[in-house]
Design an enzyme around this catalytic site. Structure first.
Site, PDB file in Angstrom:
ATOM      1  N   CYS A 126       4.144   9.284   0.370  1.00  0.00           N
ATOM      2  CA  CYS A 126       1.973   9.276   0.328  1.00  0.00           C
ATOM      3  C   CYS A 126       2.845  10.697  -1.193  1.00  0.00           C
ATOM      4  O   CYS A 126       3.345  12.098  -1.463  1.00  0.00           O
ATOM      5  CB  CYS A 126       2.140  10.452   1.355  1.00  0.00           C
ATOM      6  SG  CYS A 126       0.502  11.139   1.082  1.00  0.00           S
ATOM      7  N   HIS A 181       5.304   3.799  13.139  1.00  0.00           N
ATOM      8  CA  HIS A 181       5.145   4.009  11.128  1.00  0.00           C
ATOM      9  C   HIS A 181       6.452   5.204  10.886  1.00  0.00           C
ATOM     10  O   HIS A 181       5.489   6.590  11.056  1.00  0.00           O
ATOM     11  CB  HIS A 181       4.432   4.489  10.652  1.00  0.00           C
ATOM     12  CG  HIS A 181       3.375   4.113   9.084  1.00  0.00           C
ATOM     13  ND1 HIS A 181       3.405   3.216   8.202  1.00  0.00           N
ATOM     14  CD2 HIS A 181       4.393   5.133   8.370  1.00  0.00           C
ATOM     15  CE1 HIS A 181       2.856   3.527   7.864  1.00  0.00           C
ATOM     16  NE2 HIS A 181       3.560   4.860   7.137  1.00  0.00           N
ATOM     17  N   ARG A 215       0.890  -1.440  -0.152  1.00  0.00           N
ATOM     18  CA  ARG A 215       0.202  -0.419  -0.048  1.00  0.00           C
ATOM     19  C   ARG A 215       0.848   0.656   0.154  1.00  0.00           C
ATOM     20  O   ARG A 215       1.434   1.923  -0.890  1.00  0.00           O
ATOM     21  CB  ARG A 215      -0.892   0.104   1.182  1.00  0.00           C
ATOM     22  CG  ARG A 215      -2.461   0.944   1.066  1.00  0.00           C
ATOM     23  CD  ARG A 215      -1.651   2.394   1.694  1.00  0.00           C
ATOM     24  NE  ARG A 215      -1.008   2.101   2.921  1.00  0.00           N
ATOM     25  CZ  ARG A 215      -0.549   3.618   3.360  1.00  0.00           C
ATOM     26  NH1 ARG A 215      -0.721   4.876   2.977  1.00  0.00           N
ATOM     27  NH2 ARG A 215      -0.501   3.884   4.694  1.00  0.00           N
TER      28      ARG A 215
HETATM   29  N1  COA Z   1     -13.255   3.933  -3.692  1.00  0.00           N
HETATM   30  C1  COA Z   1     -13.798   4.107  -5.100  1.00  0.00           C
HETATM   31  N2  COA Z   1     -13.874   5.403  -5.734  1.00  0.00           N
HETATM   32  C2  COA Z   1     -13.868   6.740  -4.877  1.00  0.00           C
HETATM   33  C3  COA Z   1     -13.466   6.558  -3.534  1.00  0.00           C
HETATM   34  C4  COA Z   1     -13.318   4.845  -3.016  1.00  0.00           C
HETATM   35  N3  COA Z   1     -13.336   4.948  -1.822  1.00  0.00           N
HETATM   36  N4  COA Z   1     -14.148   7.624  -2.563  1.00  0.00           N
HETATM   37  C5  COA Z   1     -13.927   7.940  -3.780  1.00  0.00           C
HETATM   38  N5  COA Z   1     -14.678   7.849  -4.790  1.00  0.00           N
HETATM   39  C6  COA Z   1     -14.721   8.237  -6.147  1.00  0.00           C
HETATM   40  C7  COA Z   1     -16.082   8.632  -6.235  1.00  0.00           C
HETATM   41  O1  COA Z   1     -17.254   7.178  -6.467  1.00  0.00           O
HETATM   42  C8  COA Z   1     -16.510   9.791  -7.452  1.00  0.00           C
HETATM   43  O2  COA Z   1     -16.432   9.261  -8.252  1.00  0.00           O
HETATM   44  P1  COA Z   1     -16.939  10.451 -10.173  1.00  0.00           P
HETATM   45  O3  COA Z   1     -16.020  11.208 -10.143  1.00  0.00           O
HETATM   46  O4  COA Z   1     -16.669   8.973 -11.118  1.00  0.00           O
HETATM   47  O5  COA Z   1     -18.624  10.740  -9.463  1.00  0.00           O
HETATM   48  C9  COA Z   1     -14.929  10.639  -7.074  1.00  0.00           C
HETATM   49  O6  COA Z   1     -13.926   9.805  -6.374  1.00  0.00           O
HETATM   50  C10 COA Z   1     -14.876  11.615  -5.904  1.00  0.00           C
HETATM   51  O7  COA Z   1     -15.840  11.484  -5.036  1.00  0.00           O
HETATM   52  P2  COA Z   1     -15.867  12.198  -3.288  1.00  0.00           P
HETATM   53  O8  COA Z   1     -16.768  11.477  -2.573  1.00  0.00           O
HETATM   54  O9  COA Z   1     -16.643  13.877  -3.991  1.00  0.00           O
HETATM   55  O10 COA Z   1     -14.856  11.945  -2.813  1.00  0.00           O
HETATM   56  P3  COA Z   1     -13.613  13.626  -2.781  1.00  0.00           P
HETATM   57  O11 COA Z   1     -13.160  13.747  -4.029  1.00  0.00           O
HETATM   58  O12 COA Z   1     -14.281  13.937  -2.125  1.00  0.00           O
HETATM   59  O13 COA Z   1     -12.607  12.700  -2.504  1.00  0.00           O
HETATM   60  C11 COA Z   1     -11.361  10.748  -1.344  1.00  0.00           C
HETATM   61  C12 COA Z   1     -11.824  12.405  -1.204  1.00  0.00           C
HETATM   62  C13 COA Z   1     -10.557  10.516   0.026  1.00  0.00           C
HETATM   63  C14 COA Z   1     -12.432   9.572  -1.808  1.00  0.00           C
HETATM   64  C15 COA Z   1     -10.154  10.553  -1.881  1.00  0.00           C
HETATM   65  O14 COA Z   1      -9.469  12.577  -1.893  1.00  0.00           O
HETATM   66  C16 COA Z   1      -9.328  10.103  -1.979  1.00  0.00           C
HETATM   67  O15 COA Z   1      -9.706   8.754  -1.873  1.00  0.00           O
HETATM   68  N6  COA Z   1      -8.054  10.363  -1.826  1.00  0.00           N
HETATM   69  C17 COA Z   1      -6.888   9.457  -1.680  1.00  0.00           C
HETATM   70  C18 COA Z   1      -6.417   9.099  -0.189  1.00  0.00           C
HETATM   71  C19 COA Z   1      -4.950   8.555  -0.108  1.00  0.00           C
HETATM   72  O16 COA Z   1      -5.233   7.369  -0.501  1.00  0.00           O
HETATM   73  N7  COA Z   1      -4.146   9.100   0.485  1.00  0.00           N
HETATM   74  C20 COA Z   1      -2.878   8.287   0.845  1.00  0.00           C
HETATM   75  C21 COA Z   1      -2.388   7.632   1.550  1.00  0.00           C
HETATM   76  S1  COA Z   1      -2.483   8.371   3.013  1.00  0.00           S
HETATM   77 ZN    ZN Z   2       3.692   6.030   5.183  1.00  0.00          ZN
END
Ligand code: COA
Ligand code: ZN
Length: 286
Positions: free
Chosen positions: A238, A205, A13
């Site tokens: 990250c 971590h 991850r």
């Molecule tokens: N799995 C799959 N798709 C997801 C999802 C999930 N857990 N969460 C949101 N989505 C999709 C939604 O379906 C939407 O898709 P669309 O544009 O096709 O409709 C899109 O992502 C945006 O969703 P929304 O609820 O508006 O979320 P957001 O834009 O506010 O984003 C997060 C918030 C948290 C979902 C997003 O920023 C994210 O996944 N970030 C990753 C953080 C990460 O992994 N950081 C590194 C590790 S620390």
């Molecule tokens: Zn880390």
């Protein structure tokens, strides 16, 4: 008898999430199988997040379904929202990891939530996990420094940990997401957390940005921490935390621990074989 230390492998991850080259599910599985062969018993195997935000994790469901299920092997799934939770549950995850950052700006950058919203969100997800009988570990990322806000006080970390335990977290991970902390800060933050919550309830971590990962781990070890996140070959970082370098390497920590008389159950040369597999798939020299 030597003291047992649990190494939680986060390479699949934290290690892979920043890699530009997509590693196919079969490649991720090949790495996991070699690490199991090397004696790893605990993995953060994937994150169930938006595939637009982190394309490398888009196959989290397929990977979870294909990992070999054994009673003594533990796979946790990192997630941040209900959609991620539902996907993880459907994929058979028995343990979830939920993270929030110690600062307002890092939460906005990572999950587009304010810190109070992130705390409420964490509470909701822990509640869902507990209702479904899953284990829930809660991460405080940027606990030893934030790329946007700089220093983070130990009081901030302790207060957040306190809230997370109140919300039902089984364990708290203190995460130095960008590797900005040194041994004195680890002694202060992890020491205070261990006094208040018990070292057995903590995970650390570390990222190895300044080559302080091992000494930081040593300090945490001496405080009594028995669970450490690491990544094979030091792969990691990250995408939303500028400056974050790779995690403390699994084989480095395993070597230090075994050399110092602790028992990790890990065969280091077999971890090195997993590192070679990861190099082949990522195209990175580790
Ligand atoms: N799995 C799959 N798709 C997801 C999802 C999930 N857990 N969460 C949101 N989505 C999709 C939604 O379906 C939407 O898709 P669309 O544009 O096709 O409709 C899109 O992502 C945006 O969703 P929304 O609820 O508006 O979320 P957001 O834009 O506010 O984003 C997060 C918030 C948290 C979902 C997003 O920023 C994210 O996944 N970030 C990753 C953080 C990460 O992994 N950081 C590194 C590790 S620390
Ligand atoms: Zn880390």
């Amino acid at each position: 008898m030597s003291k047992s230390i649990l190494i939680n492998e986060v390479g699949l991850r934290d290690g892979l999430q920043i890699q530009p080259k997509f590693v196919p599910t079969s490649g991720k599985l090949e790495i996991a199988l070699q690490l199991i062969e090397a004696g790893i018993k605990s993995f953060e195997a994937a994150s169930f997040v938006s595939p637009k935000a982190v394309p490398q994790m888009s196959d989290a469901s397929d990977l979870f379904k294909s990992l070999p299920k054994k009673d003594n092997i533990y796979y946790s799934a990192l997630l941040f929202n209900q959609k991620g939770y539902e996907r993880a549950l459907e994929s058979g995850a028995k343990s979830i990891a939920i993270a929030l950052a110690s600062t307002e700006k890092m939460n906005m950058a990572n999950i587009r939530m304010s810190l109070p919203d992130a705390i409420n969100n964490l509470g909701t997800l822990i509640k869902m996990a507990k209702n479904d009988g899953l284990d829930a570990r809660a991460y405080i990322s940027t606990a030893l420094g934030c790329p946007y806000e700089g220093n983070v006080s130990s009081e901030t970390v302790i207060n957040l940990a306190d809230k997370m335990f109140e919300l039902g977290a089984d364990k708290i991970a203190i995460a130095d997401t960008i590797g900005s902390g040194g041994p004195a800060l680890v002694e202060e933050v992890v020491g205070k957390a261990a006094n208040k919550f018990g070292a057995e309830n903590l995970i650390v971590h570390f990222h190895d940005t300044r080559a302080l990962g091992l000494i930081n781990a040593w300090v945490a070890l001496k405080i009594g921490v028995t669970e450490f996140d690491t990544s094979l070959g030091g792969l990691g970082g990250c995408p939303f935390a500028p400056g974050a370098a790779g995690n403390l390497a699994t084989e480095d920590l395993a070597f230090m621990l075994e050399d110092s008389g602790y028992d990790t159950g890990i065969n280091i040369s077999k971890v090195r074989e997993a590192v070679l597999i990861a190099e082949r798939y990522t195209g990175q020299k580790l």
